[in-house]
Design a protein around this motif. Sequence first.
Motif, PDB file in Angstrom:
ATOM      1  N   ARG A 137     -11.971 -28.923  -6.621  1.00 57.50           N
ATOM      2  CA  ARG A 137     -12.894 -27.899  -7.147  1.00 57.50           C
ATOM      3  C   ARG A 137     -14.234 -27.957  -6.408  1.00 57.50           C
ATOM      4  N   GLY A 163     -19.447 -18.808 -14.405  1.00 56.25           N
ATOM      5  CA  GLY A 163     -18.368 -19.284 -13.528  1.00 56.25           C
ATOM      6  C   GLY A 163     -17.705 -18.189 -12.724  1.00 56.25           C
ATOM      7  N   PHE A 164     -18.328 -17.063 -12.600  1.00 59.16           N
ATOM      8  CA  PHE A 164     -17.814 -15.913 -11.851  1.00 59.16           C
ATOM      9  C   PHE A 164     -19.018 -15.146 -11.303  1.00 59.16           C
ATOM     10  N   LEU A 175      -9.723 -17.113 -18.855  1.00 59.94           N
ATOM     11  CA  LEU A 175      -8.445 -17.388 -18.174  1.00 59.94           C
ATOM     12  C   LEU A 175      -7.597 -18.360 -19.001  1.00 59.94           C
ATOM     13  N   ARG A 176      -8.259 -19.375 -19.561  1.00 58.71           N
ATOM     14  CA  ARG A 176      -7.496 -20.332 -20.378  1.00 58.71           C
ATOM     15  C   ARG A 176      -6.924 -19.645 -21.623  1.00 58.71           C
ATOM     16  N   ALA A 206     -15.670 -17.096 -17.521  1.00 57.11           N
ATOM     17  CA  ALA A 206     -14.440 -16.642 -16.854  1.00 57.11           C
ATOM     18  C   ALA A 206     -13.334 -17.681 -17.036  1.00 57.11           C
ATOM     19  N   GLY A 207     -13.717 -18.959 -16.940  1.00 53.62           N
ATOM     20  CA  GLY A 207     -12.728 -20.023 -17.121  1.00 53.62           C
ATOM     21  C   GLY A 207     -12.127 -19.981 -18.522  1.00 53.62           C
ATOM     22  N   ARG A 237     -16.598 -16.316  -8.085  1.00 54.66           N
ATOM     23  CA  ARG A 237     -16.387 -17.618  -7.443  1.00 54.66           C
ATOM     24  C   ARG A 237     -16.204 -17.502  -5.943  1.00 54.66           C
ATOM     25  N   ARG A 255     -16.230 -35.458 -19.864  1.00 58.21           N
ATOM     26  CA  ARG A 255     -16.288 -34.250 -20.702  1.00 58.21           C
ATOM     27  C   ARG A 255     -15.343 -34.319 -21.905  1.00 58.21           C
ATOM     28  N   ARG A 273      -9.099 -31.036 -20.636  1.00 61.01           N
ATOM     29  CA  ARG A 273      -8.767 -30.020 -19.618  1.00 61.01           C
ATOM     30  C   ARG A 273      -7.893 -30.601 -18.516  1.00 61.01           C
ATOM     31  N   LYS A 319      -7.800 -23.857  -7.785  1.00 61.04           N
ATOM     32  CA  LYS A 319      -7.895 -22.662  -6.927  1.00 61.04           C
ATOM     33  C   LYS A 319      -8.438 -21.468  -7.715  1.00 61.04           C
ATOM     34  N   ILE A 320      -8.798 -20.440  -6.966  1.00 61.51           N
ATOM     35  CA  ILE A 320      -9.394 -19.260  -7.608  1.00 61.51           C
ATOM     36  C   ILE A 320      -8.316 -18.231  -7.948  1.00 61.51           C
ATOM     37  N   VAL A 321      -8.271 -17.871  -9.195  1.00 61.99           N
ATOM     38  CA  VAL A 321      -7.300 -16.882  -9.680  1.00 61.99           C
ATOM     39  C   VAL A 321      -7.620 -15.519  -9.036  1.00 61.99           C
ATOM     40  N   LYS A 369     -23.245 -25.360 -16.788  1.00 60.45           N
ATOM     41  CA  LYS A 369     -23.309 -23.901 -17.022  1.00 60.45           C
ATOM     42  C   LYS A 369     -23.011 -23.579 -18.487  1.00 60.45           C
TER      43      LYS A 369
END
Length: 391
Positions: free
Chosen positions: A343, A289-290, A240-241, A236-237, A292, A328, A332, A262-264, A218
């Motif tokens: 995930r 990514g949203f 959040l980070r 979105a990830g 989710r 990757r 992370r 998990k999903i925030v 993505k």
Amino acid sequence: MPSVGVCRWRSSPLSAVLRRSFVVDLLPPSRSQLCGAVPCDFPSPDAVGRRIRLLKIWWKELMVLGATTTAASGVGPLGPVLGDFPFAEKLAPPVVAPTPPAPPPVSPPANCHASRGDAAWAPPPHPSARRARIKRPPACLRLPPPHHQHTHHALPVIPPPRPPSSAHRPPSIQDRRAMGTVVDAPTVVTENEEVAVNMLGDKKVTVVFVLGGPGSGKGTQCANIVEHFGFTHLSAGDLLRAELKSGSENGTMIENMIKEGKIVPSEVTIALLKEAMIKNDNDKFLIDGFPRNEENRAAFEHVTKISPAFVLFFDCSEEEMEKRLLGRNEGRVDDNIETIRKRFKVFVESSLPVIEYYKAKDKVKKIDAAKPIAEVFEDVKAIFAPYAKTA
Ligand SMILES: Nc1ncnc2c1ncn2[C@@H]1O[C@H](COP(=O)(O)OP(=O)(O)O)[C@@H](O)[C@H]1O
Ligand SMILES: O=c1ccn([C@@H]2O[C@H](COP(=O)(O)OP(=O)(O)O)[C@@H](O)[C@H]2O)c(=O)[nH]1
């Protein structure tokens, strides 16, 4: 007549913008008889006072209607919550406006298709609500009866995650959370439109949701789309980070959720997306990514009034995604085999239903993401051709 009034208050996840929100979820039939969710952003203690007084009046109305309250974890009955409200002690002795008598029965207006007794119909706003200038939707827009239900409403569609065990089963906490998200002005999200009257006001925006399993590519393809088609990429990830690194009050919670795959909670992610969109002048956004899960989806559409132009879905096998994630090398915390498997499970159980939801609306554009990066982008380009930069 068992009606239920539930109230909760919360603070914005953005510590910089400390706004208190009071949300009242009135479950049917009170919801239609009274006022639905009460949108309350509290910019100052004075405003808090006004809203508390209003809520107290509404509470009395509920009582007049014979409502009962239900407490559930994380959600409290209205009375105690008002007492606990953090600004309450700053108010002068609360002046509770005299409660006007309960409004007499009123018939629906001639131009309203709902009939009295129909859950869609509600009496006109209570005078006290008018004084407080709370925006209310026209009665006909509130809670359409089941046989008139459209996909988008002034109030969020609560997806049926599981069949109710009984006809009167109250909505779950998740349902309530989706229902109770604060709205400023109830507006209908238009169907089959790339843009809608939305949180950005007159600014028309095009939003594309970019979905796919972890490691499906993505982020990689979003970078290409940005370069070639002038979209703004909102991961979105990444948001959040960044939020957790900023030392936000939600930092620890976000970190734990990411570590566990998990999903925030929706309100946190949506607030970040909303802020990013408001700050940005562009009118074309890739939201990567949203949403989710179904709750993310319903809450986003409800809060922003934005419906995606389409969903770009990167389809890839778990085997290939696992290989990519393990290679990757971005440091992370969630790119380890244990979290990767979690995930994948969350993706299948929670995110695929979102893709199914949009598929049913013919909004999903599926890409074979197992191919090499350049080949995947050829397919992506064909989809984005209508958005080619003209300059
Ligand atoms: N089509 C592809 N073929 C091979 N590797 C890819 C492909 N797309 C992305 N990658 C690599 O896989 C990893 C995960 O990609 P990324 O775009 O970060 O996925 P996502 O955002 O979906 O988690 C990255 O290291 C990226 O370079
Ligand atoms: O809307 C979102 C997006 C991400 N996440 C969290 O952030 C993690 C990483 O998501 P990202 O989209 O950055 O990476 P991906 O899993 O797609 O590789 C997820 O596992 C979730 O814990 C979340 O809770 N909500």
